[in-house]
Design a protein around this motif. Sequence first.
Motif, PDB file in Angstrom:
ATOM      1  N   ALA A  60       5.878  60.673   9.269  1.00 53.06           N
ATOM      2  CA  ALA A  60       7.171  60.104   9.655  1.00 53.06           C
ATOM      3  C   ALA A  60       7.135  58.579   9.672  1.00 53.06           C
ATOM      4  N   ASP A  81      10.172  55.661   9.018  1.00 53.95           N
ATOM      5  CA  ASP A  81      10.553  54.980  10.257  1.00 53.95           C
ATOM      6  C   ASP A  81      10.445  53.472  10.098  1.00 53.95           C
ATOM      7  N   ARG A 130      15.069  61.405   7.623  1.00 53.99           N
ATOM      8  CA  ARG A 130      13.991  61.363   8.623  1.00 53.99           C
ATOM      9  C   ARG A 130      13.943  62.659   9.417  1.00 53.99           C
ATOM     10  N   VAL A 171      12.225  65.200   7.437  1.00 53.20           N
ATOM     11  CA  VAL A 171      10.773  65.014   7.541  1.00 53.20           C
ATOM     12  C   VAL A 171      10.241  65.647   8.826  1.00 53.20           C
ATOM     13  N   LEU A 172      10.961  65.456   9.932  1.00 48.58           N
ATOM     14  CA  LEU A 172      10.504  66.019  11.203  1.00 48.58           C
ATOM     15  C   LEU A 172      10.528  67.546  11.171  1.00 48.58           C
ATOM     16  N   ARG A 193       7.590  68.776   9.295  1.00 41.32           N
ATOM     17  CA  ARG A 193       6.371  68.736  10.106  1.00 41.32           C
ATOM     18  C   ARG A 193       6.319  69.916  11.078  1.00 41.32           C
ATOM     19  N   VAL A 215       5.351  66.163  16.275  1.00 36.41           N
ATOM     20  CA  VAL A 215       6.533  65.348  16.001  1.00 36.41           C
ATOM     21  C   VAL A 215       6.672  64.326  17.114  1.00 36.41           C
TER      22      VAL A 215
END
Length: 735
Positions: free
Chosen positions: A298, A302, A342, A345-346, A349, A356
């Motif tokens: 991440a 970010d 984003r 992406v979390l 994960r 996270v």
Amino acid sequence: MRGLPHGVVARLRERDPGLVTVRHAVRTTTAAVGGFYACRYGLSDPVMAVYALFGAVAFGALSQLGGGPKRRAATLVCVLPVAYALIAAGTALAVRTWAAACGMLLVGFVVSYAGVGGPRVVGLSSGLQLFYILPCFPPYDPGSLSSRLAGVTIGVGLLAVGELLLWPDPPPSPYTDRLARAAGDLADAVDAVAAGSPAADPGRAERALRRAREAMERLRFSTVPPMLRPASPGVRDRARSQAAAALRYAAVRCERLPGLVECANGADPRVTGLQDATARALREAARAFAGSGPAPPAGPLDEAIAAFTAERERAAARRTGLPDTTRLRVNCVALDMAIVVRFVVLTTRVCRGAPVPPDDTPPAERPGPLWYADRGPVELWWHRARLHLTPRSVPFQSAVRTALALAAARVVAGTLDLSHGFWVMLATLTLMRGSASDTRTALRPALTGTLVGAAVAAALLLGFGHRPVFYVAALPVVMLIAFVLGPLLGVGWGQGLFTVVVAMAFGQLAPANWRLAEARAEDVLAGALVGAMAGLCAWPRGGSGELCRTAAGLLTATARVVEDTAALLTGRPLPRPGPGEGDRAALPGARHRMLLAEAAFAQYQSERRDPRMTRVDWQATLLAGQFLVRGTEALLRRCPPDALAASPRAADHLLRSAAATADAYREEAAHVRAARAERRSGPSAEALPVALHAAAADHADGPTMLHVGDAEVWLSAAIENLARISPGERPPEGP
């Protein structure tokens, strides 16, 4: 298949691509007949033979198993203890009709309501019901429990072995493959619409966006087989479902960029850099979903978002005069898309079991979207069960309807002392549908097929009498034909052929005559009538009626989200909830409504289409709510409370636009509740940049101007989402 004529094989392949139904029928028939013969003639135990036969039929013909061969075999082994418990309960409660009926009421509700655990649990519910139905009838014989359990173990065990060894199906393509394709195609689209690219190659962006749209369409649950949908309460399925919604939202945001960039004569390099970071994050997520790479970090995205945000704030602080509203909107849309990516992406994960970052949801809007990431499966299942424990939930309605119908069928069979009374309950279970109209539609072919099958079975029983050799030879052939033609040709064929199957099976257990076929026809008729009455009395409209209510409730909840978010950003008091909107916070309330609407939509897709329901684009209706929730979550992460308070004119304009948008959502909710779509003269997204000029007139500082731009992009997206709910006749959604 080599022994069949070429024309027959061609017709089978046309109706059954990949011969999936034929493969399944072969495995079920082999397990059922093999277990039945082993127990009846090898062990000379008729009770064990019956339970071996129906154990294989329960999970092979009445259930749907998801996953590849290994997963289906593991599911069968894991569910055996539940089958044991249901058989033991049915055996103990068969002592009295009232006891068996009360037990059926409880078992029917619990087993059916467990379907809130997702489609894989729903697929097992009918088979599990049979394990209570079969032993809850006389004779009351607790001493035979060991034979019953042994028979089920043999039948289910043979079916599990068959899933692994006997003509196994190829493993299905998982939903994560669709996510990987969607993320990869969206990454290509983000690259193609980056600053300067459309001018260099105008066709590239159009082609990339078209591929991304097609990939997003494949994420719709209506295009995915039920057993492959990520709809369970588990951590990974929740994350996959949220990733799909976020990818669709990001794709819609990406489609907005080419026109804005063209109007702005290109975007500045900061946007290009942010888009590059967004595309890289999407490609890493695609590799992770495909299993060819690790969980995406991440940090890089970010950092890109933080750098872009800081630079645009510095640029806004240096600004003099009126801002370039189009370029500012490009920046806001690009940032909005990056923040949603984003979130992709979390969720990726979470799917890969990676940690996270801590939840940064504002306290007033918690629980946040990833609240479930560190919860256990039992807690998540219980949370889903409590969520649907309401008369407005389709799974709750279905469970109550099933329990009442099966309990009534048990009372009818016991009171009338019907021979082979469990056929009454089996007919109720298999013929009752989610709505009264669907049940009524299924009754005519089912009863016709049963009567024809009973006539054929009676003729065979009269012709061959007590000659078990004929029944031994005929049972595998008739059962295989029944399990192939029933799913392919409809319920009439299935009921008729299964009537012949039970005649062939019970003719080997005891001397039988044509009255066995007569009893089968009577029992199916009684069970069908009970199912029809239950469907008529308990929520007769099924998923269609509840979809109108829950979709309207979702739009009403999103209207409140619009108003509350605008009030929060402008520092004004929150408006009081309207009638029926509840007293919970706006975003959690909208998420709750969203889950109820999605469950109703799933039930609606399995029902026969009502022409009146096609006047509304239900998928677009649900997406409007989903996108509004997703966009609001992204907005609140970059705009603090009172972000627009420094510009009273911009705040007033945003509040007026938000109120008009909320009214349009409520107006659309009224149309949806009546299952019709009508266009209204709602707010226009093109008028929103006036708020930026209002902020400039107030001499707002740079950060305030940026927040005004972010709020405008969010509100324009809400208006655009509502405009996608278009009127007119719609083709049926889903299979």
